[in-house]
Design an enzyme around this catalytic site. Sequence first.
Site, PDB file in Angstrom:
ATOM      1  N   THR A 173      29.718 -12.775  25.578  1.00  0.00           N
ATOM      2  CA  THR A 173      28.486 -12.048  25.892  1.00  0.00           C
ATOM      3  C   THR A 173      27.597 -12.015  24.660  1.00  0.00           C
ATOM      4  OG1 THR A 173      29.463 -10.717  27.645  1.00  0.00           O
ATOM      5  CG2 THR A 173      27.491  -9.836  26.626  1.00  0.00           C
ATOM      6  N   PHE A 175      24.548 -10.146  22.763  1.00  0.00           N
ATOM      7  CA  PHE A 175      23.876  -8.848  22.665  1.00  0.00           C
ATOM      8  C   PHE A 175      22.633  -9.000  21.806  1.00  0.00           C
ATOM      9  CE2 PHE A 175      27.192  -5.996  24.333  1.00  0.00           C
ATOM     10  CZ  PHE A 175      28.282  -6.859  24.351  1.00  0.00           C
TER      11      PHE A 175
END
Lengths: 294, 294
Positions: A173, A175
């Site tokens: 992921t 960010f």
Amino acid sequence: MIIGVLGPEGSYSEKAAKLWIRDKGFKTVSLRYFEDIEDAFTAAAKGKADFSVIPVENSIEGSVGISLDLLLRLKTVICGEIVIRIEHSLLSKGGRENIKVILSHPQALAQCRHFLKENFPDAEIRSTGSTSHAALLAGEFEEMAAISAPEAAKKYGLKILLSNIQDRKENHTRFLVIRPGNFHENARVPENCPHEKTDPDSEGASSFKTSLIVYIAKDRPGSLYELLGAFAKRGINLTKIESRPSKRELGDYYFYIDFEGHIGDAVIKDALKDIKTNTDMLKVLGSYPRFEKN
Amino acid sequence: MIIGVLGPEGSYSEKAAKLWIRDKGFKTVSLRYFEDIEDAFTAAAKGKADFSVIPVENSIEGSVGISLDLLLRLKTVICGEIVIRIEHSLLSKGGRENIKVILSHPQALAQCRHFLKENFPDAEIRSTGSTSHAALLAGEFEEMAAISAPEAAKKYGLKILLSNIQDRKENHTRFLVIRPGNFHENARVPENCPHEKTDPDSEGASSFKTSLIVYIAKDRPGSLYELLGAFAKRGINLTKIESRPSKRELGDYYFYIDFEGHIGDAVIKDALKDIKTNTDMLKVLGSYPRFEKN
């Protein structure tokens, strides 16, 4: 210094924030935990946090819609990015045979879609504001399990029943670190963000990324091509292009574009001039150091 | 003829399917209801349904990730599209003051994000395979409410507590009609899909749409521009471009492109030849009549 993250403790956002803090060498930081992405985002927009760390994109499930929408709507500047590996675990107080309810954030649930369908076809699926909140709640009943980071197990008194349960082993992921403010060439930038005013062209363009949002009215179908031409003819590398509904009508989109280079570079400035004439709205979100794995 | 839709009865997919059936003038149709999008999709891919009707994009929340993933992975041909207005209602057996649990499909929950945050900040949110399944379940307890089409109220013995609760009044979802098969220029098409073999250029290009997926390796950043050039220089109007993770690594994408025109048109054939040389993978999903509001 206050950094806002998705809470409670044990979230992937917290992990990403800690990595960023370590990288920057910040000493006096306190994390503030928020109930959902919107609250963490709004805290940075309203100056209640110096920075917030927001999930924006996952390698299995794609963009986090609410984060893209807030980048458009709220006044923040992107000043960093962090990529972390995501390994979801199934956590519970009880044993696997007792599980009737599975809780997690919708993104994590989607990343484990096949796992859930194959292993728990009859479980009730509850949606929570974060994976760590799911772990906290799962501590209440033995029949509940959370999809969460394994680190949350200890924190909330749960056992790790299964590890690495997402549908693809490779799972990352991305960010964004956002701060209060509007991007403007001549705006004052916080002391902690010297890279925003870096000397143009002084470092390799590829060590920075710039993000922007453009709106091209539906009735100008060739404009996206012209817009990409502004990058292509200058040899600027796009790293992402993504469409997001304008919410006005079906088939009407904003485009989110990330590319290599710093807004202070002459070639990028030149490209942006071109782009302004080809779009109906341009919002520069910020220039920030490209994430590098250590 | 069997048409697969998301079930149980009362789903938006059923509504879309019925509109399509009426438009086509089909007489002997039976709808088959599936538990989730993947099952309805797989039924068409495996020939267990002659067609399935699948939600693919919403004007508030954007693309339906699982539908895009399955368009890539499974062998189906797109042979139609339908757009319907979505007006979510809050349905329950009991009164508003008793609601502790709210159920719906993740897309519908996301379309009502602000409504939920403002009006039911403490409610437990459950994720279901469809909005109509949420309505069915909400019939069990007075403390439960479903976000669903208002038509589901009568079917499942619920009251409409609130109407039109999505975050934007204007809300439309686009559905695709898919059939078994692989797109191939010389493939036999079912009797029900004569438009797939329409005489090239015989009707206005803008009355058809064609959809395709391309893969461009990450290290060829200028290729997307070249690809769009193949459309732009021939005056072909793009109606959508969307990226979707390849799931191999972060920053690696498939692009989903919809444009005006029929695969049988000379200009489209010519463009596709160009595109093949600029991409690492090309999957034509089908040519189908553009949806027109009646």
